[in-house]
Design a protein around this motif. Sequence first.
Motif, PDB file in Angstrom:
ATOM      1  N   GLN A  39       6.047  58.376  66.119  1.00 52.65           N
ATOM      2  CA  GLN A  39       5.990  58.795  64.844  1.00 52.65           C
ATOM      3  C   GLN A  39       4.755  58.067  64.276  1.00 52.65           C
ATOM      4  OE1 GLN A  39      10.885  59.579  64.571  1.00 52.65           O
ATOM      5  NE2 GLN A  39       9.945  58.219  63.041  1.00 52.65           N
ATOM      6  N   ASP A  94      11.494  54.220  57.246  1.00 51.85           N
ATOM      7  CA  ASP A  94       9.881  54.611  56.884  1.00 51.85           C
ATOM      8  C   ASP A  94       9.958  56.322  56.400  1.00 51.85           C
ATOM      9  OD1 ASP A  94       9.466  51.884  57.231  1.00 51.85           O
ATOM     10  OD2 ASP A  94       8.484  52.399  59.355  1.00 51.85           O
ATOM     11  N   LEU A  95       8.818  56.349  55.657  1.00 53.00           N
ATOM     12  CA  LEU A  95       8.578  57.862  55.308  1.00 53.00           C
ATOM     13  C   LEU A  95       7.986  58.550  56.696  1.00 53.00           C
ATOM     14  CD1 LEU A  95       6.377  57.214  52.063  1.00 53.00           C
ATOM     15  CD2 LEU A  95       8.600  58.276  52.272  1.00 53.00           C
ATOM     16  N   PRO A  96       7.888  59.786  56.504  1.00 55.23           N
ATOM     17  CA  PRO A  96       7.541  60.619  57.696  1.00 55.23           C
ATOM     18  C   PRO A  96       6.079  60.117  57.972  1.00 55.23           C
ATOM     19  CG  PRO A  96       8.393  61.972  56.030  1.00 55.23           C
ATOM     20  CD  PRO A  96       8.406  60.714  55.496  1.00 55.23           C
ATOM     21  N   PRO A  97       5.586  60.393  59.214  1.00 55.77           N
ATOM     22  CA  PRO A  97       3.952  60.279  59.480  1.00 55.77           C
ATOM     23  C   PRO A  97       3.234  61.244  58.376  1.00 55.77           C
ATOM     24  CG  PRO A  97       5.203  60.710  61.661  1.00 55.77           C
ATOM     25  CD  PRO A  97       6.344  61.138  60.606  1.00 55.77           C
ATOM     26  N   ARG A  98       1.949  60.581  58.197  1.00 57.32           N
ATOM     27  CA  ARG A  98       1.087  61.437  57.452  1.00 57.32           C
ATOM     28  C   ARG A  98       0.980  62.618  58.114  1.00 57.32           C
ATOM     29  NH1 ARG A  98       1.275  61.177  52.652  1.00 57.32           N
ATOM     30  NH2 ARG A  98      -0.433  62.583  52.704  1.00 57.32           N
ATOM     31  N   PRO A  99       0.750  63.915  57.307  1.00 58.25           N
ATOM     32  CA  PRO A  99       0.468  65.161  58.219  1.00 58.25           C
ATOM     33  C   PRO A  99      -0.899  65.427  58.499  1.00 58.25           C
ATOM     34  CG  PRO A  99       0.902  65.469  55.661  1.00 58.25           C
ATOM     35  CD  PRO A  99       1.183  63.772  56.039  1.00 58.25           C
ATOM     36  N   GLY A 123      10.919  61.796  69.078  1.00 51.52           N
ATOM     37  CA  GLY A 123      11.426  62.147  67.946  1.00 51.52           C
ATOM     38  C   GLY A 123      11.093  63.329  67.275  1.00 51.52           C
ATOM     39  N   TYR A 125       9.395  64.675  64.800  1.00 53.83           N
ATOM     40  CA  TYR A 125       8.017  64.792  64.283  1.00 53.83           C
ATOM     41  C   TYR A 125       7.173  65.409  65.502  1.00 53.83           C
ATOM     42  CZ  TYR A 125       9.793  62.814  60.216  1.00 53.83           C
ATOM     43  OH  TYR A 125      10.415  62.703  58.927  1.00 53.83           O
ATOM     44  N   LYS A 128       8.451  68.662  67.146  1.00 54.11           N
ATOM     45  CA  LYS A 128       8.256  69.900  66.273  1.00 54.11           C
ATOM     46  C   LYS A 128       6.840  70.488  66.497  1.00 54.11           C
ATOM     47  CE  LYS A 128      11.874  71.244  63.542  1.00 54.11           C
ATOM     48  NZ  LYS A 128      13.158  70.470  62.682  1.00 54.11           N
ATOM     49  N   TYR A 129       5.870  69.389  66.438  1.00 51.11           N
ATOM     50  CA  TYR A 129       4.384  69.675  66.109  1.00 51.11           C
ATOM     51  C   TYR A 129       3.977  70.255  67.459  1.00 51.11           C
ATOM     52  CZ  TYR A 129      -0.522  68.856  65.467  1.00 51.11           C
ATOM     53  OH  TYR A 129      -1.833  69.300  65.278  1.00 51.11           O
ATOM     54  N   HIS A 158      14.308  58.578  69.394  1.00 49.27           N
ATOM     55  CA  HIS A 158      13.679  57.770  68.868  1.00 49.27           C
ATOM     56  C   HIS A 158      14.324  56.271  69.256  1.00 49.27           C
ATOM     57  CE1 HIS A 158      11.366  54.461  66.973  1.00 49.27           C
ATOM     58  NE2 HIS A 158      10.407  55.329  66.562  1.00 49.27           N
TER      59      HIS A 158
END
Length: 198
Positions: A39, A94-99, A123, A125, A128-129, A158
């Motif tokens: 992440q 924590d916030l999501p990873p910066r896009p 994880g 993010y 999905k990517y 994770h």
Amino acid sequence: MKEVLKNIRKCEVCISHLPLGPRPVLAASCESKIVIIGQAPGTKVHKTGIPWDDPSGKQLRKWLDITDETFYNEKEIAIVPMGFCYPGKGKSGDLPPRPECAPLWHQQLLDKMPNVELIILIGMYAQKYYLKKDAKKTLTETVKNYQEYLPNYFVLPHPSPRNRFWLTKNPWFDEDVLPVLKERIEGILSSTSSLERG
């Protein structure tokens, strides 16, 4: 590769969104055989600049069944998170990873790593990517169907201590998935060490 790493380490594309400022944390070499895509760094990793230098990292190394020395040998393992910098605190963790990071830098890094045999997606993010429409509706379903993504990708939840409940609820992960992961990792790493001995 040196040039790409240098550019990433001085990247300030999303500086205005980073509460602790930019400090990209990653490790990669043009010889890397395995790429770990997680992440984003937490506060501890932001402080030390060492990827996975926290309880999640300890658990991950246990899952992979490798030593710290192997994990941090970038000729074997590249560590390329979805977001290179600590993104800040959210309501629950924590916030999501910066896009911005992945579209900007990932392909440039992967293009410089011709020996990669496996990409580990940790994880939601990362999954999905990289898996796009092939990712299932939930992380649990994606991980349960891990064989669909082999031999290129291995999907994992994770390894955060926060996920203890998930691991207890899904004993099949420990019983069925981890032995396959360990075998695959050992196969990739032992082929390189026998080449070096030869």
